[in-house]
Write an enzyme that holds these catalytic residues in place. Structure first.
Site, mmCIF file in Angstrom:
data_model
loop_
_atom_site.group_PDB
_atom_site.id
_atom_site.type_symbol
_atom_site.label_atom_id
_atom_site.label_comp_id
_atom_site.label_asym_id
_atom_site.label_seq_id
_atom_site.Cartn_x
_atom_site.Cartn_y
_atom_site.Cartn_z
ATOM 1 N N ASP A 1 0.827 -1.201 0.000
ATOM 2 C CA ASP A 1 0.000 0.000 0.000
ATOM 3 C C ASP A 1 0.865 1.256 0.000
ATOM 4 O OD1 ASP A 1 0.930 -0.526 2.562
ATOM 5 O OD2 ASP A 1 -1.040 -0.791 3.453
ATOM 6 N N ASN B 1 -8.045 -1.146 14.013
ATOM 7 C CA ASN B 1 -9.446 -1.361 13.629
ATOM 8 C C ASN B 1 -9.625 -2.626 12.781
ATOM 9 O OD1 ASN B 1 -8.288 -0.669 11.229
ATOM 10 N ND2 ASN B 1 -9.643 1.049 10.769
ATOM 11 N N HIS C 1 -7.807 -3.422 10.021
ATOM 12 C CA HIS C 1 -7.495 -3.342 8.588
ATOM 13 C C HIS C 1 -6.286 -4.206 8.255
ATOM 14 C CE1 HIS C 1 -4.855 0.550 9.137
ATOM 15 N NE2 HIS C 1 -4.081 -0.505 9.138
ATOM 16 N N GLU D 1 -10.033 -0.962 4.828
ATOM 17 C CA GLU D 1 -10.662 -0.491 6.052
ATOM 18 C C GLU D 1 -12.014 -1.165 6.285
ATOM 19 O OE1 GLU D 1 -8.891 1.178 7.979
ATOM 20 O OE2 GLU D 1 -8.317 3.160 7.277
HETATM 21 C C1 F6R Z 1 1.296 -1.050 6.157
HETATM 22 C C2 F6R Z 1 0.078 -1.850 6.304
HETATM 23 C C3 F6R Z 1 -0.790 -1.669 7.502
HETATM 24 C C4 F6R Z 1 -0.004 -1.799 8.807
HETATM 25 C C5 F6R Z 1 -0.910 -1.591 10.019
HETATM 26 C C6 F6R Z 1 -0.163 -1.688 11.317
HETATM 27 O O1 F6R Z 1 1.977 -1.356 4.968
HETATM 28 O O2 F6R Z 1 -0.221 -2.614 5.429
HETATM 29 O O3 F6R Z 1 -1.816 -2.627 7.460
HETATM 30 O O4 F6R Z 1 0.570 -3.066 8.870
HETATM 31 O O5 F6R Z 1 -1.514 -0.325 9.928
HETATM 32 O O6 F6R Z 1 0.736 -0.634 11.433
HETATM 33 P P1 F6R Z 1 1.679 -0.488 12.723
HETATM 34 O O7 F6R Z 1 2.675 -1.588 12.645
HETATM 35 O O8 F6R Z 1 2.312 0.866 12.574
HETATM 36 O O9 F6R Z 1 0.794 -0.586 13.917
#
Ligand code: F6R
Length: 240
Positions: A67, A135, A137, A142
């Site tokens: 992403d 949440n 995702h 989302e």
């Molecule tokens: C990022 C991604 C997101 C993160 C998630 C957790 O490339 O795909 O799904 O893995 O937001 O982020 P952290 O590790 O910062 O809590």
């Protein structure tokens, strides 16, 4: 889903890095989709060290990401490409021709999404590594009444914008949208490895621990993965 529960972030990261090292040693030209985020930082440090020590060779690995923020260039310090450049790519022996990530500031975003999708369709994806949102995702898919199967532009939820504001000067600088692989794209991987650290993720693992899938909890679709490895630290796992 089976979970591996580790004592702390350090052990979680060591296990995740070893998993990648073993996979690349078994398949030197593996195709791997790399995530960003706080959970991944130590894993990347350990992979860089392993590359320096000759325990992993990235020269044939095909690297992609899941992403990217809409509108951010690879030079923007909060972009996901910048994160991967600084934490992984620039310190290891990846070949630049083997790295392909989403261009968040592409002039024609529709064409960029179509091109990325074509690459995903043609890839045999050996491994997708990802964290999980507070949440639920995955990638930037989302919670919603319906989920996109394929690569698309996603409007970020207020909770994701708040959680990711720490990577920007001001919360108002966080882009409202991101480009992300879709759920079917993620499930295409031969192996998915999820890492999760900290108490802020404990509620989501409690919710994921039942036997249903729901678009309101995108990570629940991981239950349909071909093969999944979930590595949690004790704090993330405390409600399981
Ligand atoms: C990022 C991604 C997101 C993160 C998630 C957790 O490339 O795909 O799904 O893995 O937001 O982020 P952290 O590790 O910062 O809590």
């Amino acid at each position: 889903m089976d979970y591996i529960i580790t004592d702390n972030y350090e052990t979680m990261s060591e296990l995740a890095a070893s998993y990648v090292i073993d996979l690349v040693n078994m398949k030197p030209d593996a195709t791997i989709y790399f995530p960003t985020g706080g959970s991944t930082e130590l894993m990347y440090e350990l992979l860089v060290k392993a590359n320096r020590d000759g325990r992993i060779d990235f020269s044939q690995v095909k690297a992609r990401n899941l992403d990217e923020y809409f509108g951010l260039s690879s030079e923007h310090e909060a972009s996901y490409r910048y994160f991967l450049n600084k934490r992984l790519f620039e310190h290891c022996n990846f070949r630049s021709c083997n790295i392909k990530t989403i261009k968040g500031n592409a002039l024609n975003i529709e064409a960029e999404i179509a091109e990325y999708q074509e690459m995903i369709n043609n890839d045999e994806i050996d491994l997708i590594i990802d964290g999980i949102g507070e949440n639920g995702h995955i990638g930037f898919n989302e919670p919603s009444n319906s989920l996109n199967l394929y690569t698309h532009l996603e409007k970020l939820s207020a909770s994701t914008i708040a959680a990711n504001a720490r990577f920007f000067d001001r919360i108002s600088d966080v882009p409202e949208c991101a480009i992300t692989m879709g759920i079917a794209d993620i499930l295409k991987a031969n192996i998915i490895m999820i890492i999760s650290s900290g108490i802020k993720k404990s509620d989501v693992w409690l919710e994921l621990n039942n036997k249903t899938v729901s678009t309101m909890l995108p990570a629940s679709f991981l239950k349909l993965a071909k093969k999944i490895t979930v590595i949690l630290d004790k704090e993330s796992a405390m409600k399981l």
